[in-house]
Structure formats: structure tokens, C-alpha cells
Design a protein around this motif. Structure first.
Motif: not given
Lengths: 274, 274
Positions: A58-62, A87-90, A102-103
Motif C-alpha cells: 500500500a502507498h499512503y496518499l492521504a 486497488a485504490t481506497l478513496r 491508499l493505492a
């Protein structure tokens, strides 16, 4: 809310999944990174139609705030043994509509059935040597103090006393390492999705380094799930060898009650500018 | 063909990138995993409009054969310091149209300009202790032998003699570790995309384990690029601690000529059933 309930997801209209970031899993208002990983991981496993996150990144974006989210999933390859899922978590809260949190990229499989029995085995490491659980330190919230966070009531993490000085007042150990026991409250079993919480459930290793560093936000976390954990307390160790160029890594190992390695993790975290 | 030329990409019609898997970068007909990672990584950096793969993960879905490929890229977040990009590398050869070879996720940034100077630093490790380059072992192809592979002519990897016994006839060391020097031929500089080749350029650690294991296909590889490498030979070390359940990890470190850690890597590989 159990971890299983707090990471539940519902199939959405577009082939993705709707879910909610549950309240109480946060650290200073932001959901714990392992909890977010488990939330997205459960949706990805459903998309993969395979239960176990053999490897997930997972890459943590916000920051993730309590509220509704959507997990977009795309199966890249469904193979004979593994399924790879992007996947992306929005966020789908009205004021943050569509903001990526997350991406992710994961390969899912089935770790049941003793697949490893016919394979050569070699282990050049051992579980961390921990005092009995009751001699270890549970960090629990005190009123009106920012640390420890609400998240610490959702899991039972008990630190090796030698690694807990930053919290008990003895001061940091000087070694960027945190070892301890882990289980979920109320004897909730830790499955392979639950292991994704474990690998980010302990205080940062930097709390024990004598460095002018406070919080270290995660940029990326990769977990390898090596086996389904047996019931009982898990033994965990996290350590850091390189604090350089504004980054650090934290390497984790999780061992189950039978002495089997069940997960390895590595995260890349950011040193806020001093 | 230099590495830079062999990983070149052209913007495609759909916002992705067209490229070619160049001949000669293969092992038994299949392109080296680090080379494929660099090929996709260069396209992802172009999509990110940021040069350095701070962290990139690839899942290996099918072997890459020489021929045309397409890299689909999707920028998930363009932030103030980093850009996160999802990607897939697919074959576009007529007989394998659209077959996914890699799925990727990367966060790109700019590691130039001495960003780390203002940060606390701590390093609890040292570069591997290697004999001088000329005393180390270059594994070069011999005619009509499957090992070493054509790939080994595209890079200059020189193994610590103590870790090269599996190739020289002295037999495996018994320790699942491979250490050595690395550079590109003809003094081609190794940039941060080039480091993605380095982290998968050495023979598998299992060649030195006394295990009944031959090839170990990569499931997943994550590289953290911690700094831009200075010119000169790189010192590399790869080791494995856990061969369990049909999987193993290989952890890599790459150090530059100034003694700085420039990359860390971990891959999850598969033990073919015995």
C-alpha cells in the motif's frame, strides 16, 4: 466493533466495494495504517476470490478519517495459484469526494492445506525473546493526553519492557527497535487479513532512537503473509537500520504461538523536516 | 544496447507508453526481472513527471519475451513532493496480445539537491566487505551452457569468491547469501532507474543454500531508492533468512562508492514444488 466488523465491505455498483472507516481506529484522528490496509485488503481478497494476501503493498496518499470509503479493484491476472489485484481506497464523504487515501497492489492465494509440507525449509532467525505477557507493557490511553491513541484500545499490543521506556518515563532505549506481544481483544482470531493490522500496530521504532524525530508518516508498506497464524498471542519485532536522506525503513516479523513466522513487513516512512 | 537504450519508451496514443523488451537481457529466454522493472519504472517516472522511484513494487505475472510491450500508467495522486502511479506492463506481440507481464505501483520523487542534509541520520549497518574487484568472480556465459545467462553480459556483476562456489565448482557456501560488485559496461552511469536492475542482477541466494532448489521465480519485488548513486562500482549484498511454506524472501542492499546506502530491496520468490 471487532476487527472483522470494522473491515467489512459490501459489493458496490461498479464492481468495487463500499466500506466505512470505523471510528476509534485512529491515531490523532487519522486511521491507523494497518487498519486501512486490512480494510482494503479484505475488499481485494473478495475481488480476487482468494483469501490470503500472500503479498500486498500500500502507498499512503492521504490520512483516512472515519466515514464512507470506496475500494476500486481491478483483477490484473487470475492464475492457477494466485490472483493479482490493483486497488485504490478513496473517501466518499461529501466534503472529500473521491480523495485517494491508499493505492494498493496485492497477490492473493490460498495458504491453507499445508502447501509447504513438500518444500525444503530453512529458517535463520528466531522469534523475539519476550518476557511473559503479564510482564510486558500495554500502552493504554490516559484522559486528555494525545498519546497513546484510541487505536491502542482496539488491539492488545504489549511491549517488551526494554522497548517501552519512551512511554513509561524511563526514556528511549537508544535502539530503534520495538518488540512485543499482539492479540485482538475478546479472543477474536487473527486471520491473514488481521496480520495486515499487526504489521503496523506498534509504536514507531524511532520512538526508541535518540533522534530528534516525532511522528514518521508511512509512504509505503509491504507485507508478505507466509502462513496462517495459529490461535494465541503473536510475537512481533520491528527494527530500523537506515535513517537516511529524510527516510527510514521499518522491518517487521510476526511469529505465531507455534513459533512459525507468519508475516514479514517493511515500510518506508518519512522523517518530517526538522 | 545500453541499459538506457534498452529501457527507452515512447508515449503511446492512450497516455501510456510503448516500449520493447530488448533481446539479450534474458535468462533462459525470459527477460531478467530487474530489467523489466527498470523498463516499466522509466515509463512510470515519465508519467509521474518525477525522476526517482522512491519506492516501487512489481508483481511478476508472466515471463517477458523480447518484443513489443505497452505500459499503461495511471497517476493516482500528484502531490507536493511525490507522485503515486499504478501501471501494468503488457505484451503487444501478435501472439500474446495484451498478456500482463508485470503489475506495478510506485511513488516517485526528486532525490536530488541534498534533501537529506537537514535530517537526522543513523545507519546501523555497513557495506559488505568485498575483496578488490579484480579478485571477484565475473560469471560469463560459456557456449552451449544454460548457465550463466545472456543477461550476465549486459551488466558487470562480480561475486565475492566466497559466494561464487556454486559457479566455480567449489560448491555452494551453505549460506543463502550473495555479495558482489556491480557496474554497467562501458562506464554507463547507474541512475535511480538503473538501481532497479541492480536489485535483481545477482544469482539467487538459494544457489548458495544447500537445499534441493533450482530456480526461484519472483512473485513480487519492492525497491526503495534511498539516494542517487555516486559514479563508480556499487557494492551489493543479498540474503535470505526464511525459506518456508514454499516461499522465500531475498533482502538486498546496494551501496555506492562513497559508502552511502542507495537502495534496499526485498523480493518474495516461489520454491517450485519438489
Amino acid at each position: 466493533l471487532s476487527l472483522a466488523a470494522a473491515t467489512g465491505c459490501r459489493p458496490g455498483a461498479d464492481g468495487g466495494f463500499d466500506a466505512d472507516i470505523a471510528p476509534g481506529w485512529d491515531i490523532g484522528g487519522n486511521a491507523n495504517g494497518g487498519y486501512l490496509l486490512a480494510l482494503a485488503g479484505r475488499a481485494m481478497a473478495a475481488a480476487a476470490t482468494r483469501p490470503d494476501p500472500v503479498t500486498v503493498t500500500a502507498h499512503y496518499l492521504a490520512p483516512g478519517k472515519p466515514g464512507p470509503v470506496h475500494v476500486d479493484t481491478a483483477v490484473v491476472k487470475q492464475g492457477k495459484r494466485f490472483t493479482a489485484v490493483q486497488a485504490t481506497l478513496r473517501s466518499t464523504a461529501p466534503d472529500t469526494m473521491g480523495r485517494p487515501i491508499l493505492a494498493l497492489l496485492g497477490t492473493f492465494g490460498d495458504l491453507g492445506g499445508g502447501n509447504g509440507d513438500s518444500h525444503p525449509t530453512r529458517v535463520d532467525a528466531a522469534p523475539p525473546d519476550l518476557p511473559p505477557v503479564e510482564q510486558c507493557v500495554r500502552i493504554t490511553p490516559r484522559e486528555n493526553e494525545p498519546f497513546p491513541p484510541p487505536f491502542s484500545t482496539k488491539v492488545e499490543a504489549r511491549l517488551h519492557p526494554a522497548d517501552a521506556g519512551f512511554a513509561t518515563g524511563d526514556g528511549p532505549s537508544g535502539e530503534p527497535r520495538v518488540r512485543g506481544w499482539f492479540r485482538l481483544p475478546d479472543d477474536e482470531p487473527v486471520d491473514t487479513i488481521g496480520l495486515l493490522v499487526v504489521v503496523d500496530a506498534f509504536p514507531p521504532t524511532t520512538f526508541n532512537a535518540r533522534l530528534p524525530v516525532a511522528w514518521t508518516p508511512t509512504v509505503e508498506l509491504t507485507a508478505h503473509v507466509r502462513a496462517r497464524p495459529a490461535p494465541g498471542w503473536l510475537r512481533c519485532t520491528f527494527s530500523t537500520r537506515f535513517v537516511t536522506g529524510g527516510f527510514l525503513e521499518a522491518d517487521g516479523e510476526v511469529w505465531d504461538a507455534t513459533g512459525a513466522l507468519v508475516a514479514q513487513s517493511r515500510q518506508l516512512a518519512l522523517l518530517p523536516r526538522s
